[in-house]
Design a protein around this motif. Structure first.
Motif, PDB file in Angstrom:
ATOM      1  N   GLN B 334       1.014  -1.108  -0.050  1.00  0.00           N
ATOM      2  CA  GLN B 334       0.101   0.013   0.014  1.00  0.00           C
ATOM      3  C   GLN B 334       0.855   1.247   0.067  1.00  0.00           C
ATOM      4  N   ALA B 335       2.125   1.321   0.839  1.00  0.00           N
ATOM      5  CA  ALA B 335       2.835   2.281   0.847  1.00  0.00           C
ATOM      6  C   ALA B 335       3.548   2.892  -0.562  1.00  0.00           C
ATOM      7  N   VAL B 336       3.694   1.695  -1.434  1.00  0.00           N
ATOM      8  CA  VAL B 336       4.298   1.842  -2.658  1.00  0.00           C
ATOM      9  C   VAL B 336       3.229   2.530  -3.474  1.00  0.00           C
ATOM     10  N   MET B 337       2.096   2.023  -3.502  1.00  0.00           N
ATOM     11  CA  MET B 337       0.836   2.657  -4.230  1.00  0.00           C
ATOM     12  C   MET B 337       0.583   3.989  -3.806  1.00  0.00           C
ATOM     13  N   MET B 338       0.798   4.340  -2.570  1.00  0.00           N
ATOM     14  CA  MET B 338       0.626   5.799  -2.031  1.00  0.00           C
ATOM     15  C   MET B 338       1.756   6.740  -2.538  1.00  0.00           C
ATOM     16  N   GLY B 339       2.938   6.001  -2.519  1.00  0.00           N
ATOM     17  CA  GLY B 339       4.067   6.731  -3.299  1.00  0.00           C
ATOM     18  C   GLY B 339       3.848   7.145  -4.401  1.00  0.00           C
ATOM     19  N   ALA B 340       3.300   6.200  -5.344  1.00  0.00           N
ATOM     20  CA  ALA B 340       2.995   6.559  -6.897  1.00  0.00           C
ATOM     21  C   ALA B 340       1.653   7.936  -6.952  1.00  0.00           C
ATOM     22  N   LEU B 341       1.100   7.766  -5.969  1.00  0.00           N
ATOM     23  CA  LEU B 341       0.050   8.687  -5.933  1.00  0.00           C
ATOM     24  C   LEU B 341       0.711  10.173  -5.805  1.00  0.00           C
ATOM     25  N   ILE B 342       1.371   9.952  -4.639  1.00  0.00           N
ATOM     26  CA  ILE B 342       2.165  11.401  -4.134  1.00  0.00           C
ATOM     27  C   ILE B 342       2.977  11.790  -5.252  1.00  0.00           C
ATOM     28  N   LEU B 343       3.700  11.033  -6.083  1.00  0.00           N
ATOM     29  CA  LEU B 343       4.396  11.394  -7.055  1.00  0.00           C
ATOM     30  C   LEU B 343       3.733  12.296  -8.323  1.00  0.00           C
ATOM     31  N   HIS B 344       2.265  11.797  -8.462  1.00  0.00           N
ATOM     32  CA  HIS B 344       1.506  12.323  -9.349  1.00  0.00           C
ATOM     33  C   HIS B 344       0.833  13.699  -8.660  1.00  0.00           C
ATOM     34  N   GLY B 345       1.377  14.127  -7.662  1.00  0.00           N
ATOM     35  CA  GLY B 345       0.621  15.334  -6.918  1.00  0.00           C
ATOM     36  C   GLY B 345      -0.546  15.205  -6.272  1.00  0.00           C
TER      37      GLY B 345
END
Lengths: 332, 508
Positions: B334-345
């Motif tokens: 889940q943390a990795v998926m959240m990281g992807a979200l954060i990278l997209h602003g």
């Protein structure tokens, strides 16, 4: 017989291949200007997906275009980021293994988690700065009529040991809150520190009312600030955060302390200076890219490039100020 | 507003490129999950850079595909080889492997696949319908509640130990002991014997792979030495898929499937509770609820596969609840998926639902699409997978040993972890010879750290131990834990009084 000749040809071919690859590596050793001739391994001492991980991966992504070789991020987590830092410290000092880190390297040393600090490494470059946002839950603030940092500090001073504060042992957020209390003339041990692994669980504890406060940053805390469940007390930086223009810095509120989370890159001590320079130049070129700068800012951080030399003096300064607080960071 | 988001999300997810992305993700996830030692978390991290270039919906679709595929892929090695790829498929082997060994690998795989699809869909439905409510509710789970829940989960050791209760307890204690190696929650170094490699503790995956995979392979080698006949002898396994039989099995276990999915979803929701323990709890519940033939659990009972595979896939729906509603990732995936979200602003957090309705709805839909892809891909692969049981051990064992070594290395990029696999392989083999069940050891290992951290946190928050019994949810779990121990003691006593039957025992 025919079978045999095949075997011989095959053996010869493999031998030739092996020889030619030996030749390559021998050449690489001889010609220093050839660095890097292979991908550079970047150890991230945190699990994937966190704030540090995302920033380091982004920096690697942009720097590798200028390095001419891939930078391969590898997560080696555990023990307050020291499993990864130790792996880099003990690796060959040739510039092919580097560490992405921040103040945790000093904090883990001063809290006695490991017996080495920044001095076991050669700095390559500093990359980004991320301001800390010491914050309390809105419920806690309302209950005690706390509106700003001063109000919070008064409350802590009047009620030592009552306010609970989420932190990660031996990490840089531990140092920040200890230093703020110290600068205000309050014993850093007056807070009731509660240990959590990383900021995710800290936010969960804060919004459920399990703890009263924590040290976050804008990128990870934005959602909770906007939705009104968390009240930031001040920005730990020289300037206000453009995303939170109404929030004063802690120095505006009379606390003489600034510290950003400074993410940079280290190589093992003894890495040839020429190799460090090549890596440093690649990161410098990445930081001149405007698209990259925008992406860093989107993540709530600032590009804050420093070359190897400036990074070293930055580290020295940090080390001496952290040393003064080391004792109080250990008793809790 | 919500319907609007759903329609727009359906448009985005149904785009051919997004559908293809999910399918590719599912395929990659199944492969990663199927190889012992590799995990879908590693596949997620490897896929992370690819999402830089994608839009947020497509990037998440890829990640969700890998996640759902990976959760399901673990059943393949577990059923066919008796080797769980991840802690969350440990109890799948309790019944899956015996059934495959008894000549029905295709039936076991079929039940596993159907269960993982059902588990995923029920998890997604809960996420969609009551996600925000559950999200708020889980905030009531402080360190006291999680501690009590974990304590309750540990009492399930009895149910996992078969006839060897004392040996099961020894194994669980060994697991707990291993979990104390490395830095203690409060920062002190323990049991590292001045070896810096031990300072970070032993990761669960290399220990698991050593205990189960290497020991199982050693047993296989031993068996093939004793049994010189080629394995495709008189009792050739039936590799044709008995679809009708699988459907009948599933229908018979429908209550079990729903209950286990609910357990999986709920435990998946709790950050840091160790979603890996969901399958243990579901398995125990299923066994206790079985009225007709509970004694067949552990010998190839379809219900065992259903309980394990529905719950470990339902964890996905649950794990998304805190991520979406609170912005708190429950596990590394889940943390990795959240990281992807954060990278997209996109900042995850309590407001994500209102700010990004399309994105959130596309997460639900991607999970459903991924579940269907799992069904299609695995059903197509099934006849080929079942043939793995026909491969001679002399070829199979070295190949898998190599893969496990590579996988364990890739986990943390440490040669040290390969040594962990080897050492625990030998330990595991000796324990199997001594009829010590390995399941409790893994349970102790994965829950030990959580148990200790939560206890420390609870005591840092308030000195009083009475808090554990004054908080109602915590008290409930403690009562359940006491009840679970009482039930086991009662059963042991009754078994002792009953005339001793043949000492046939199953230990995996």
């Amino acid at each position: 017989m025919k079978k045999n000749s095949h075997l011989i040809i095959g053996t010869l071919a493999i031998g030739a291949l092996a020889l030619s690859s030996c030749g390559d590596s021998a050449e690489a050793g001889a010609a220093e200007e050839g660095f890097p001739t292979a991908p550079v391994e970047m150890v991230i001492p945190y699990p994937p997906g966190g704030g540090s991980d995302v920033l380091f991966r982004l920096m690697a992504e942009y720097a590798e275009d200028h390095l001419g070789q891939n930078i391969v991020p590898i997560n080696v987590e555990g023990a307050s980021a020291t499993v990864g830092s130790r792996q880099v410290k003990d690796s060959q000092a040739d510039g092919y293994t580097i560490l992405g880190t921040h103040q945790v390297t000093a904090a883990a040393f001063h809290t006695n988690i490991v017996d080495y600090g920044f001095d076991a490494f050669a700095p390559i470059a500093l990359g980004t700065a991320t301001p800390h946002l010491p914050s309390v839950s809105s419920d806690f603030a309302e209950e005690h009529g706390i509106e700003d940092l001063e109000g919070f500090l008064d409350h802590v001073e009047a009620n030592p040991g009552e306010v609970t504060w989420a932190f990660t042992t031996g990490s840089e957020d531990h140092y920040t809150i200890a230093a703020i209390l110290d600068a205000a003339g309050i014993d850093p041990t007056s807070l009731n520190y509660v240990n959590y692994n990383g900021t995710g669980p800290q936010y969960a504890a804060l919004i459920s009312g399990e703890v009263d406060g924590m040290t976050g940053d804008y990128a990870s805390g934005e959602g909770y600030i906007e939705d009104g469940s968390m009240l930031p007390l001040g920005v730990v930086n020289d300037e206000r955060d453009p995303q939170l223009p109404d929030l004063p810095t802690v120095s505006e509120q009379g606390i003489d302390f600034t510290l950003t989370v400074d993410r940079g890159f280290l190589a093992p001590e003894g890495t040839p200076a020429e190799h460090i320079e090549v890596l440093q130049d690649a990161f410098e070129a990445a930081f001149e890219d405007e698209e990259f700068q925008d992406r860093v800012e989107e993540l709530g951080s600032y590009p804050n490039f420093m070359n190897s030399e400036d990074y070293q003096s930055h580290i020295d300064e940090l080390d001496s100020s952290m040393e003064q607080l080391a004792d109080q960071m250990q008793e809790f | 507003m919500m319907e609007l988001g759903l329609a727009a999300a359906a448009g985005e997810v149904a785009a051919p490129l997004t559908l293809l992305t999910i399918l590719v993700g599912v395929f990659v996830g199944i492969i990663a999950g199927a190889i012992p030692g590799f995990t879908f978390t590693m596949a997620l991290v490897l896929a992370f850079p690819f999402t830089f270039a994608m839009g947020p919906v497509q990037g998440l679709a890829l990640m969700i595909g890998i996640y759902i595929g990976g959760l399901s892929g673990g059943l393949i090695a577990g059923i066919l080889l008796g080797i769980p790829g991840t802690p969350s498929s440990v109890v799948t082997i309790y019944d899956g492997y015996p059934m495959a060994k008894a000549g029905e690998p295709a039936r076991a795989l079929g039940i596993g696949i159907a269960s993982s699809v059902i588990g995923t869909l029920i998890g997604a439905a809960v996420l969609f319908l009551v996600g925000p409510i559950i999200g708020r509710f889980t905030l009531n789970f402080g360190p006291w509640e999680i501690f009590s829940l974990v304590l309750f989960a540990l009492t399930l050791v009895a149910g996992l130990s078969g006839k060897h209760l004392v040996k099961g307890l020894i194994a669980a204690c060994l697991g707990l002991l291993i979990s104390t190696i490395g830095v203690a929650p409060a920062g002190q170094m323990r049991f590292n014997f001045d070896n810096p490699q031990l300072s970070g503790g032993l990761s669960a995956i290399p220990v698991l792979i050593g205990l189960f995979a290497v020991s199982q392979l050693l047993v296989n080698v031993e068996e093939s030495r004793l049994d010189a006949r080629p394995s495709s002898g008189a009792s050739a396994p039936r590799i044709r898929v008995p679809y009708g039989q699988v459907l009948r099995d599933m229908w018979r276990e429908k209550r079990n499937a729903v209950r286990s999915s609910m357990v999986g979803t709920f435990i998946g929701t709790l950050p840091a509770a160790g979603a890996e323990s969901a399958n243990f709890i579901s398995y125990d519940r299923a066994k206790k609820a079985e009225k007709r033939d509970p004694e067949n659990y552990g010998k190839g009972h379809p219900g065992g596969i259903v309980a394990s595979e529905t719950s470990n896939n339902a964890v996905a729906g649950g794990a998304f609840i805190p991520t979406i509603t609170l912005g708190i990732p429950g596990d590394v995936a889940q943390a990795v998926m959240m990281g992807a979200l954060i990278l997209h602003g996109i900042a995850p957090g309590p407001g994500l639902f209102e700010r990004q309705p399309v994105l959130v709805n596309s997460i639900y839909l991607s999970i459903v699409v991924a579940a269907l892809c799992v069904l299609v891909v695995q059903t197509l692969l099934l006849p080929f997978l079942a043939r793995v049981t026909l491969v001679p051990k002399a070829i199979l064992v070295p190949c898998i040993l190599l893969l496990t070594a590579v996988g364990s290395f890739a986990m943390n990029n440490r040669i040290f972890d390969i040594w962990v696999v080897v050492v625990f392989g030998i330990i595991g083999y000796l324990l199997v010879k001594l009829s010590v069940p390995l399941g409790p050891m893994i349970l102790g290992l994965i829950l030990g750290a959580t148990l200790e951290e939560e206890l420390l946190r609870a005591l840092q928050l308030s000195d009083s131990l009475s808090t554990f019994v004054t908080r109602p949810i915590s008290l409930t779990f403690l009562v359940l834990a006491v009840g679970s121990i009482g039930f086991s003691l009662y059963k042991v006593n009754r078994a002792r009084k009953a005339p001793r039957e043949a000492k046939a025992s199953v230990t995996v």
